[in-house]
Write a protein that holds these residues in place. Structure first.
Motif, PDB file in Angstrom:
ATOM      1  N   GLY A  37       0.813  -1.211   0.000  1.00 52.60           N
ATOM      2  CA  GLY A  37       0.000   0.000   0.000  1.00 52.60           C
ATOM      3  C   GLY A  37       0.844   1.257   0.000  1.00 52.60           C
ATOM      4  O   GLY A  37       0.571   2.207  -0.738  1.00 52.60           O
ATOM      5  N   VAL A  40       2.306   1.797  -3.428  1.00 55.07           N
ATOM      6  CA  VAL A  40       1.295   2.360  -4.334  1.00 55.07           C
ATOM      7  C   VAL A  40       1.135   3.854  -4.064  1.00 55.07           C
ATOM      8  O   VAL A  40       1.131   4.673  -4.990  1.00 55.07           O
ATOM      9  CB  VAL A  40      -0.067   1.638  -4.170  1.00 55.07           C
ATOM     10  CG1 VAL A  40      -1.187   2.414  -4.851  1.00 55.07           C
ATOM     11  CG2 VAL A  40       0.007   0.224  -4.694  1.00 55.07           C
ATOM     12  N   LEU A  41       1.003   4.219  -2.801  1.00 51.93           N
ATOM     13  CA  LEU A  41       0.816   5.624  -2.445  1.00 51.93           C
ATOM     14  C   LEU A  41       2.012   6.480  -2.842  1.00 51.93           C
ATOM     15  O   LEU A  41       1.856   7.563  -3.409  1.00 51.93           O
ATOM     16  CB  LEU A  41       0.543   5.765  -0.952  1.00 51.93           C
ATOM     17  CG  LEU A  41      -0.801   5.237  -0.469  1.00 51.93           C
ATOM     18  CD1 LEU A  41      -0.854   5.228   1.048  1.00 51.93           C
ATOM     19  CD2 LEU A  41      -1.928   6.061  -1.044  1.00 51.93           C
ATOM     20  N   SER A  43       4.284   5.832  -5.132  1.00 47.08           N
ATOM     21  CA  SER A  43       4.380   5.892  -6.596  1.00 47.08           C
ATOM     22  C   SER A  43       3.375   6.886  -7.161  1.00 47.08           C
ATOM     23  O   SER A  43       3.714   7.704  -8.030  1.00 47.08           O
ATOM     24  CB  SER A  43       4.128   4.513  -7.215  1.00 47.08           C
ATOM     25  OG  SER A  43       5.136   3.615  -6.830  1.00 47.08           O
ATOM     26  N   THR A  44       2.145   6.834  -6.671  1.00 48.74           N
ATOM     27  CA  THR A  44       1.113   7.767  -7.131  1.00 48.74           C
ATOM     28  C   THR A  44       1.483   9.194  -6.743  1.00 48.74           C
ATOM     29  O   THR A  44       1.360  10.122  -7.540  1.00 48.74           O
ATOM     30  CB  THR A  44      -0.258   7.381  -6.541  1.00 48.74           C
ATOM     31  OG1 THR A  44      -0.547   6.026  -6.891  1.00 48.74           O
ATOM     32  CG2 THR A  44      -1.360   8.288  -7.066  1.00 48.74           C
ATOM     33  N   TYR A  45       1.977   9.369  -5.530  1.00 50.30           N
ATOM     34  CA  TYR A  45       2.427  10.672  -5.036  1.00 50.30           C
ATOM     35  C   TYR A  45       3.525  11.233  -5.947  1.00 50.30           C
ATOM     36  O   TYR A  45       3.451  12.392  -6.375  1.00 50.30           O
ATOM     37  CB  TYR A  45       2.931  10.487  -3.607  1.00 50.30           C
ATOM     38  CG  TYR A  45       3.586  11.672  -2.953  1.00 50.30           C
ATOM     39  CD1 TYR A  45       2.834  12.767  -2.529  1.00 50.30           C
ATOM     40  CD2 TYR A  45       4.949  11.677  -2.704  1.00 50.30           C
ATOM     41  CE1 TYR A  45       3.431  13.836  -1.882  1.00 50.30           C
ATOM     42  CE2 TYR A  45       5.547  12.748  -2.060  1.00 50.30           C
ATOM     43  CZ  TYR A  45       4.792  13.822  -1.650  1.00 50.30           C
ATOM     44  OH  TYR A  45       5.379  14.873  -1.009  1.00 50.30           O
ATOM     45  N   VAL A  61      -3.277  11.775  -1.461  1.00 52.83           N
ATOM     46  CA  VAL A  61      -3.217  10.785  -2.537  1.00 52.83           C
ATOM     47  C   VAL A  61      -4.056   9.558  -2.191  1.00 52.83           C
ATOM     48  O   VAL A  61      -4.558   8.861  -3.062  1.00 52.83           O
ATOM     49  CB  VAL A  61      -1.752  10.394  -2.822  1.00 52.83           C
ATOM     50  CG1 VAL A  61      -1.652   9.266  -3.825  1.00 52.83           C
ATOM     51  CG2 VAL A  61      -0.962  11.606  -3.294  1.00 52.83           C
ATOM     52  N   LEU A  62      -4.247   9.299  -0.917  1.00 54.07           N
ATOM     53  CA  LEU A  62      -4.963   8.100  -0.467  1.00 54.07           C
ATOM     54  C   LEU A  62      -6.332   7.968  -1.118  1.00 54.07           C
ATOM     55  O   LEU A  62      -6.731   6.871  -1.515  1.00 54.07           O
ATOM     56  CB  LEU A  62      -5.096   8.124   1.058  1.00 54.07           C
ATOM     57  CG  LEU A  62      -5.635   6.877   1.725  1.00 54.07           C
ATOM     58  CD1 LEU A  62      -4.778   5.662   1.390  1.00 54.07           C
ATOM     59  CD2 LEU A  62      -5.694   7.072   3.222  1.00 54.07           C
ATOM     60  N   GLU A  64      -7.161   8.748  -3.996  1.00 58.40           N
ATOM     61  CA  GLU A  64      -7.009   8.455  -5.417  1.00 58.40           C
ATOM     62  C   GLU A  64      -6.584   7.012  -5.688  1.00 58.40           C
ATOM     63  O   GLU A  64      -6.323   6.644  -6.822  1.00 58.40           O
ATOM     64  CB  GLU A  64      -5.980   9.409  -6.042  1.00 58.40           C
ATOM     65  CG  GLU A  64      -6.332  10.871  -5.887  1.00 58.40           C
ATOM     66  CD  GLU A  64      -7.647  11.234  -6.549  1.00 58.40           C
ATOM     67  OE1 GLU A  64      -7.891  10.788  -7.688  1.00 58.40           O
ATOM     68  OE2 GLU A  64      -8.438  11.971  -5.917  1.00 58.40           O
ATOM     69  N   THR A  65      -6.476   6.215  -4.636  1.00 54.19           N
ATOM     70  CA  THR A  65      -6.003   4.833  -4.778  1.00 54.19           C
ATOM     71  C   THR A  65      -6.975   3.866  -4.095  1.00 54.19           C
ATOM     72  O   THR A  65      -7.801   4.285  -3.277  1.00 54.19           O
ATOM     73  CB  THR A  65      -4.608   4.653  -4.134  1.00 54.19           C
ATOM     74  OG1 THR A  65      -4.733   4.787  -2.718  1.00 54.19           O
ATOM     75  CG2 THR A  65      -3.597   5.651  -4.669  1.00 54.19           C
ATOM     76  N   PRO A  66      -6.850   2.570  -4.390  1.00 54.96           N
ATOM     77  CA  PRO A  66      -7.713   1.583  -3.742  1.00 54.96           C
ATOM     78  C   PRO A  66      -7.200   1.132  -2.370  1.00 54.96           C
ATOM     79  O   PRO A  66      -7.763   0.240  -1.759  1.00 54.96           O
ATOM     80  CB  PRO A  66      -7.687   0.415  -4.734  1.00 54.96           C
ATOM     81  CG  PRO A  66      -6.345   0.513  -5.375  1.00 54.96           C
ATOM     82  CD  PRO A  66      -6.060   1.986  -5.473  1.00 54.96           C
ATOM     83  N   VAL A  67      -6.160   1.761  -1.871  1.00 51.26           N
ATOM     84  CA  VAL A  67      -5.523   1.338  -0.624  1.00 51.26           C
ATOM     85  C   VAL A  67      -6.456   1.583   0.562  1.00 51.26           C
ATOM     86  O   VAL A  67      -7.000   2.671   0.725  1.00 51.26           O
ATOM     87  CB  VAL A  67      -4.185   2.086  -0.420  1.00 51.26           C
ATOM     88  CG1 VAL A  67      -3.573   1.746   0.939  1.00 51.26           C
ATOM     89  CG2 VAL A  67      -3.216   1.753  -1.545  1.00 51.26           C
TER      90      VAL A  67
END
Length: 109
Positions: A37, A40-41, A43-45, A61-62, A64-67
């Protein structure tokens, strides 16, 4: 092999120091799911920082993700809220190496 060996470099940030204090030198107190998780965060950040100026905080960013964060992941996010982009990239690399090592170990059994 020290997965988080980059952390010992002089450029270590206060956020990484706090992360190590809270979760161990190899962040062993975080579960595999928490590390996935966080990767993912981060990387998206990193992506959003490069493409859109409004993304200055990791916590934003949280959404914007499925985490689905655990208590520990929430704590790690709070620590890394304004993490330096270079430190974020280093953490992504370290999580990738550690998770790959975990996967290889699981396949070996």
């Amino acid at each position: 092999m020290e997965v988080f060996s980059y952390i010992d470099q002089p450029a270590q940030t206060p956020e990484i120091d706090e992360l190590i204090t809270e979760f161990g030198s190899q962040l062993q107190k975080l579960t595999r799911e928490d590390k996935l998780g966080l990767r993912v965060l981060l990387s998206t950040y990193s992506y959003l920082l490069d493409t859109q100026e409004k993304w200055a905080l990791l916590g934003a960013v949280l959404d914007e993700t499925p985490v689905q964060p655990s208590k520990e992941l929430d704590e790690a996010i709070a620590i890394l809220e304004e993490v330096d982009p270079d430190a974020a990239e280093g953490l992504i690399e370290a999580f990738t190496a550690q998770l790959s090592q975990y996967h290889a170990h699981e396949e070996g059994h």
